[in-house]
Design a protein around this motif. Structure first.
Motif: not given
Length: 256
Positions: A136-151
């Motif tokens: 998936s791409y970041p635009s397809q993620l929720s805020g919490g999912q984006k932060q998990r990717v960043a982590i």
């Protein structure tokens, strides 16, 4: 683990010099979760970014694991930063890269082998609960999912220190709790030392062992949090720990 000796930061502006951070000395012990709190504009993020020299101090020295980062060559500093992961309030993901490619980016910079990179990415995405979002791409993620990717990306090189700049302020309360739980697991399971800037007092109380209180660029107090038996001594410390966060931090001034 991290020791700051009289670090200060002054910016040159059209109106003249602006002191964002007065000389500050503090120490973060190995294995701790250390909070940095204060009003908007207090110098919190500046102090955090000095810890890995994303901001170079105007004065003072920064020691990480016994090394004086301020004295290192550019190459040696890049190598030292491999021990330090960082996550941000607004995630800083690459919109044109998939989730897996965002996590892999840190390993590319470290010149890890392709096979090792792919294995590490799979491990991290499984650990943060996003193995099904690899393509998936970041635009397809929720805020919490984006932060998990960043982590996951911040953990790619197995850092011993994790710097967190307002990691939950863009998230709803339920998602905030899941991210705090993840950071707590990182600290307790992987023995990673964590430094977290936050405007949310509940975050400090839930997560931190100790916290620095900043006001107008000055360190006014260090507070023990876990199992604390003493009340804050400074007026600001008392206010921060007694007043509701929403009274202290209206929405329009949260980004300090």
């Amino acid at each position: 683990m991290i020791r700051l000796e009289n670090v200060a930061k002054t910016y040159q502006t059209p109106a003249g010099p602006y002191q964002a951070l007065a000389p500050v000395s503090l120490e973060v012990r190995e294995g701790d979760v250390y909070g940095i709190i204060g009003y908007s504009g207090a110098g919190k993020s500046t102090l955090l970014r000095i810890m890995n020299l994303l901001e170079r101090p105007t004065a003072g020295r920064v020691f990480v694991e016994g090394k004086d980062l301020t004295a290192l060559s550019p190459r040696a500093l890049r190598e030292a930063r491999h021990a330090i992961g960082m996550i941000f309030q607004h995630f800083h993901l690459f919109s044109n890269r998939t989730v897996a490619e965002n996590v892999e980016f840190a390993l590319e910079i470290a010149k890890a082998e392709k096979g090792d990179r792919e294995k590490r990415v799979r491990e991290l995405l499984e650990w943060v609960g996003l193995e099904d979002k690899a393509d998936s791409y970041p635009s397809q993620l929720s805020g919490g999912q984006k932060q998990r990717v960043a982590i996951a990306r911040a953990l790619a090189n197995r850092p011993r220190i994790l710097l967190c700049d307002e990691p939950t302020s863009a998230l709803d309360p339920r998602t905030t709790q899941s991210i705090l739980s993840l950071i707590r697991d990182i600290n307790q399971t992987w023995k990673v030392t964590v430094v977290i800037v936050t405007h949310e007092m509940d975050v400090v109380k839930q997560l931190c062992h100790k916290a620095a209180v900043l006001e107008n660029g000055h360190l006014v107090e260090e507070l023990p949090i876990r199992h604390a038996r003493t009340a804050p001594a400074s007026a600001l410390g008392k206010l921060l720990f007694q007043e509701a966060p929403e009274r202290l931090y209206p929405t329009e001034v949260l980004n300090g």
